[in-house]
Scaffold this motif. Structure first.
Motif, PDB file in Angstrom:
ATOM      1  N   ALA A 174       0.826  -1.207   0.000  1.00 38.02           N
ATOM      2  CA  ALA A 174       0.000   0.000   0.000  1.00 38.02           C
ATOM      3  C   ALA A 174       0.859   1.256   0.000  1.00 38.02           C
ATOM      4  O   ALA A 174       0.539   2.244  -0.678  1.00 38.02           O
ATOM      5  CB  ALA A 174      -0.923  -0.008   1.217  1.00 38.02           C
ATOM      6  N   ALA A 175       1.968   1.235   0.755  1.00 37.35           N
ATOM      7  CA  ALA A 175       2.850   2.402   0.764  1.00 37.35           C
ATOM      8  C   ALA A 175       3.470   2.636  -0.603  1.00 37.35           C
ATOM      9  O   ALA A 175       3.641   3.784  -1.032  1.00 37.35           O
ATOM     10  CB  ALA A 175       3.939   2.197   1.819  1.00 37.35           C
ATOM     11  N   ARG A 176       3.815   1.538  -1.315  1.00 34.56           N
ATOM     12  CA  ARG A 176       4.398   1.699  -2.637  1.00 34.56           C
ATOM     13  C   ARG A 176       3.376   2.233  -3.643  1.00 34.56           C
ATOM     14  O   ARG A 176       3.696   3.066  -4.489  1.00 34.56           O
ATOM     15  CB  ARG A 176       4.950   0.352  -3.113  1.00 34.56           C
ATOM     16  N   LEU A 177       2.123   1.781  -3.536  1.00 33.44           N
ATOM     17  CA  LEU A 177       1.088   2.260  -4.451  1.00 33.44           C
ATOM     18  C   LEU A 177       0.749   3.724  -4.195  1.00 33.44           C
ATOM     19  O   LEU A 177       0.511   4.489  -5.138  1.00 33.44           O
ATOM     20  CB  LEU A 177      -0.166   1.400  -4.311  1.00 33.44           C
ATOM     21  N   LEU A 178       0.690   4.124  -2.937  1.00 33.64           N
ATOM     22  CA  LEU A 178       0.321   5.502  -2.604  1.00 33.64           C
ATOM     23  C   LEU A 178       1.530   6.426  -2.543  1.00 33.64           C
ATOM     24  O   LEU A 178       1.352   7.638  -2.363  1.00 33.64           O
ATOM     25  CB  LEU A 178      -0.404   5.531  -1.250  1.00 33.64           C
ATOM     26  N   GLN A 179       2.736   5.868  -2.673  1.00 39.06           N
ATOM     27  CA  GLN A 179       3.968   6.644  -2.580  1.00 39.06           C
ATOM     28  C   GLN A 179       4.041   7.386  -1.245  1.00 39.06           C
ATOM     29  O   GLN A 179       4.342   8.579  -1.166  1.00 39.06           O
ATOM     30  CB  GLN A 179       4.095   7.626  -3.761  1.00 39.06           C
ATOM     31  N   LEU A 180       3.712   6.633  -0.168  1.00 41.17           N
ATOM     32  CA  LEU A 180       3.776   7.152   1.189  1.00 41.17           C
ATOM     33  C   LEU A 180       4.698   6.241   2.001  1.00 41.17           C
ATOM     34  O   LEU A 180       5.085   5.147   1.569  1.00 41.17           O
ATOM     35  CB  LEU A 180       2.382   7.198   1.831  1.00 41.17           C
ATOM     36  N   SER A 181       5.010   6.691   3.170  1.00 36.09           N
ATOM     37  CA  SER A 181       5.782   5.851   4.088  1.00 36.09           C
ATOM     38  C   SER A 181       4.855   4.833   4.742  1.00 36.09           C
ATOM     39  O   SER A 181       3.630   5.003   4.800  1.00 36.09           O
ATOM     40  CB  SER A 181       6.459   6.715   5.145  1.00 36.09           C
ATOM     41  N   GLU A 182       5.455   3.738   5.233  1.00 35.80           N
ATOM     42  CA  GLU A 182       4.646   2.717   5.911  1.00 35.80           C
ATOM     43  C   GLU A 182       3.997   3.271   7.173  1.00 35.80           C
ATOM     44  O   GLU A 182       2.878   2.885   7.534  1.00 35.80           O
ATOM     45  CB  GLU A 182       5.520   1.502   6.239  1.00 35.80           C
ATOM     46  N   ARG A 183       4.681   4.180   7.857  1.00 36.83           N
ATOM     47  CA  ARG A 183       4.097   4.793   9.058  1.00 36.83           C
ATOM     48  C   ARG A 183       2.846   5.592   8.710  1.00 36.83           C
ATOM     49  O   ARG A 183       1.843   5.536   9.438  1.00 36.83           O
ATOM     50  CB  ARG A 183       5.127   5.677   9.743  1.00 36.83           C
ATOM     51  N   GLN A 184       2.872   6.309   7.585  1.00 30.75           N
ATOM     52  CA  GLN A 184       1.701   7.077   7.186  1.00 30.75           C
ATOM     53  C   GLN A 184       0.552   6.149   6.795  1.00 30.75           C
ATOM     54  O   GLN A 184      -0.624   6.445   7.063  1.00 30.75           O
ATOM     55  CB  GLN A 184       2.052   8.010   6.013  1.00 30.75           C
ATOM     56  N   VAL A 185       0.875   5.022   6.171  1.00 32.27           N
ATOM     57  CA  VAL A 185      -0.185   4.059   5.843  1.00 32.27           C
ATOM     58  C   VAL A 185      -0.821   3.513   7.114  1.00 32.27           C
ATOM     59  O   VAL A 185      -2.048   3.311   7.180  1.00 32.27           O
ATOM     60  CB  VAL A 185       0.390   2.922   4.967  1.00 32.27           C
ATOM     61  N   GLN A 186       0.003   3.261   8.139  1.00 27.62           N
ATOM     62  CA  GLN A 186      -0.547   2.803   9.412  1.00 27.62           C
ATOM     63  C   GLN A 186      -1.488   3.842  10.004  1.00 27.62           C
ATOM     64  O   GLN A 186      -2.556   3.499  10.551  1.00 27.62           O
ATOM     65  CB  GLN A 186       0.591   2.500  10.392  1.00 27.62           C
ATOM     66  N   ARG A 187      -1.148   5.120   9.929  1.00 25.49           N
ATOM     67  CA  ARG A 187      -2.032   6.181  10.429  1.00 25.49           C
ATOM     68  C   ARG A 187      -3.361   6.174   9.666  1.00 25.49           C
ATOM     69  O   ARG A 187      -4.438   6.331  10.258  1.00 25.49           O
ATOM     70  CB  ARG A 187      -1.359   7.539  10.300  1.00 25.49           C
ATOM     71  N   LEU A 188      -3.278   6.035   8.327  1.00 22.21           N
ATOM     72  CA  LEU A 188      -4.504   6.036   7.529  1.00 22.21           C
ATOM     73  C   LEU A 188      -5.377   4.811   7.851  1.00 22.21           C
ATOM     74  O   LEU A 188      -6.611   4.904   7.827  1.00 22.21           O
ATOM     75  CB  LEU A 188      -4.149   6.065   6.037  1.00 22.21           C
ATOM     76  N   LYS A 189      -4.751   3.688   8.135  1.00 24.55           N
ATOM     77  CA  LYS A 189      -5.546   2.512   8.503  1.00 24.55           C
ATOM     78  C   LYS A 189      -6.280   2.740   9.824  1.00 24.55           C
ATOM     79  O   LYS A 189      -7.435   2.293   9.983  1.00 24.55           O
ATOM     80  CB  LYS A 189      -4.634   1.300   8.616  1.00 24.55           C
ATOM     81  N   ARG A 190      -5.664   3.440  10.769  1.00 20.37           N
ATOM     82  CA  ARG A 190      -6.337   3.725  12.039  1.00 20.37           C
ATOM     83  C   ARG A 190      -7.474   4.710  11.847  1.00 20.37           C
ATOM     84  O   ARG A 190      -8.467   4.668  12.585  1.00 20.37           O
ATOM     85  CB  ARG A 190      -5.325   4.255  13.056  1.00 20.37           C
ATOM     86  N   ARG A 191      -7.330   5.631  10.872  1.00 14.33           N
ATOM     87  CA  ARG A 191      -8.393   6.621  10.625  1.00 14.33           C
ATOM     88  C   ARG A 191      -9.500   6.074   9.750  1.00 14.33           C
ATOM     89  O   ARG A 191     -10.549   6.702   9.597  1.00 14.33           O
ATOM     90  CB  ARG A 191      -7.794   7.863   9.950  1.00 14.33           C
ATOM     91  N   TYR A 192      -9.308   4.934   9.162  1.00 15.32           N
ATOM     92  CA  TYR A 192     -10.270   4.394   8.196  1.00 15.32           C
ATOM     93  C   TYR A 192     -11.624   4.139   8.857  1.00 15.32           C
ATOM     94  O   TYR A 192     -11.706   3.593   9.954  1.00 15.32           O
ATOM     95  CB  TYR A 192      -9.726   3.105   7.600  1.00 15.32           C
ATOM     96  N   ARG A 193     -12.723   4.564   8.181  1.00 13.99           N
ATOM     97  CA  ARG A 193     -14.095   4.290   8.618  1.00 13.99           C
ATOM     98  C   ARG A 193     -14.838   3.725   7.417  1.00 13.99           C
ATOM     99  O   ARG A 193     -14.915   4.365   6.360  1.00 13.99           O
ATOM    100  CB  ARG A 193     -14.794   5.573   9.094  1.00 13.99           C
ATOM    101  N   PRO A 194     -15.402   2.512   7.552  1.00 15.66           N
ATOM    102  CA  PRO A 194     -16.064   1.895   6.387  1.00 15.66           C
ATOM    103  C   PRO A 194     -17.345   2.587   5.959  1.00 15.66           C
ATOM    104  O   PRO A 194     -17.769   2.449   4.806  1.00 15.66           O
ATOM    105  CB  PRO A 194     -16.336   0.463   6.876  1.00 15.66           C
TER     106      PRO A 194
END
Length: 420
Positions: free
Chosen positions: A25-45
């Protein structure tokens, strides 16, 4: 939601479901893995608000207050109506104590559909043309009418050729007359004699080079093209391709060279106290040698494209004004204001009704030929006026009745010239 935000929602959704790893996911979004972890915590279905930036909808701290914007618009529509953006910005700063930048004023007015009274055309796209790679591949030509002597003498015209690959001035001379065919004939003769025949010439669309008139004779209509001018015909015989320019910028190198001449050459003429045509041409010869030494650049390729003249090529005949005349019943032809009686052929044979060629050369001699046989050579100065777009004067088959001609002998053979 933007395309970027939509992609982020889909990738994080797959990452939360376990279909993508954090590193993928970090490679697809061109973000760091830490930022992907933050986005996963903020995710609301059940919502997409989590993907929006936190400052969305908040006013920027540097943004102008809405009241100040309304004040600027009221002043632009009322007191300062018709002021351009820069002028309005100056008045707001000086008279209204409203310190805003011109760009801010422009954005406010354009957002309110208030156009500037100043209409500016977009600058046309122009690309710099690369030099030709070889010396003699293309030459530039132009003429400049200027007060070169600064009142110490007559106004002169500078006519010359410049090489495109090296910026070297190939030939140049002053003349008293305005830009005309005689001047270009002399410049071509000097260039061909010193360097050879170039492959092409870049010139303007002056009537000296090409026919700009809409007149077509029956013969031209049948041939599908107009007869060339005297200079155009000479360039065709030399095998020089003509490239017409559609703007002065197209042949900007020689335009800049003439601008340099109008600065430096004028000063050199003043320093030498040149006050007539001869002294000006002497200074010009020294100036061209110094110009080529200072400003000429080496060509990208070492080969030369200047060609030598073919054997038995008559350059004097090529660079002359050539006309055709039909011989009258009394073996008299007309040339402008002159009527010329032609001598008989061998065995006193006549040739009335046939066509002869007249070649008015740069040395002031008029040669009359019939089937490559020279009939008559007559001294006749070249006219000061240019021949213009017409390739030759009208063909006539009679001699003028008035005024009465004067008979004189040239080399033992009779010739007749009308009294001027």
């Amino acid at each position: 939601m933007s395309q970027k935000e939509f992609q982020r929602v889909k990738v994080i959704e797959n990452a939360v479901a376990g279909r993508l790893s954090v590193s993928e996911a970090a490679r697809l979004l061109q973000l760091s893995e830490r930022q992907v972890q933050r986005l996963k915590r903020r995710y609301r279905p059940d919502s997409v608000a989590w993907v929006h930036h936190g400052n969305r909808g908040r006013p920027m701290p540097w943004a102008l207050p809405a009241g100040l914007r309304r004040t600027i618009l009221q002043l632009a529509r009322g007191k300062y109506q018709g002021f351009n953006d820069s002028h309005l910005c100056e008045k707001l700063n000086a008279e209204e104590n409203l310190v805003v930048s011109r760009e801010t004023v422009r954005r406010i007015l354009r957002a309110a559909k208030l156009a500037s009274p100043q209409k500016r055309r977009p600058r046309p796209y122009r690309a710099r043309r690369l030099r030709r790679p070889r010396f003699g591949m293309m030459v530039l030509t132009d003429a400049s009418r200027h007060d070169w002597l600064e009142g110490r003498g007559p106004e002169l015209t500078l006519v010359g050729f410049q090489d495109d690959a090296t910026s070297q001035i190939l030939s140049a001379h002053f003349q008293l007359e305005a830009e005309n065919t005689v001047g270009y004939f002399r410049a071509v003769h000097a260039m061909v004699t010193a360097h050879g025949v170039p492959l092409s010439v870049y010139r303007d669309r002056h009537g000296i080079f090409q026919r700009n008139d809409p007149h077509w004779t029956v013969a031209e209509q049948l041939a599908g093209k107009q007869c060339p001018t005297q200079l155009g015909r000479a360039l065709e015989e030399l095998g020089i391709q003509q490239i017409p320019a559609y703007s002065p910028q197209a042949k900007g190198r020689i335009e800049r060279a003439w601008r340099t001449c109008q600065d430096r050459l004028v000063s050199e003429l003043r320093l030498a106290q040149a006050c007539d045509l001869d002294s000006a041409n002497q200074v010009l010869a020294r100036f061209c040698a110094d110009y080529n030494q200072r400003f000429a650049v080496p060509a990208r390729e070492a080969q030369r494209d200047f060609r030598s003249l073919p054997a038995r090529f008559d350059l004097a005949r090529c660079l002359s004004f050539r006309y055709q005349r039909v011989v009258g019943p009394d073996h008299v032809i007309t040339f402008g204001a002159h009527s010329i009686a032609l001598p008989p052929l061998s065995a006193k044979r006549g040739y009335a009704g046939n066509t002869v060629e007249l070649s008015h050369r740069l040395d002031g001699m008029l040669l009359v030929s019939y089937k490559e046989l020279l009939l008559l050579s007559l001294p006749l100065p070249l006219p000061v006026q240019d021949h213009g777009q017409r390739p030759a004067p009208r063909i006539t088959t009679h001699k003028p009745k008035t005024p009465m001609p004067r008979i004189y002998n040239l080399g033992g053979r009779p010739a007749v010239a009308a009294v001027t």
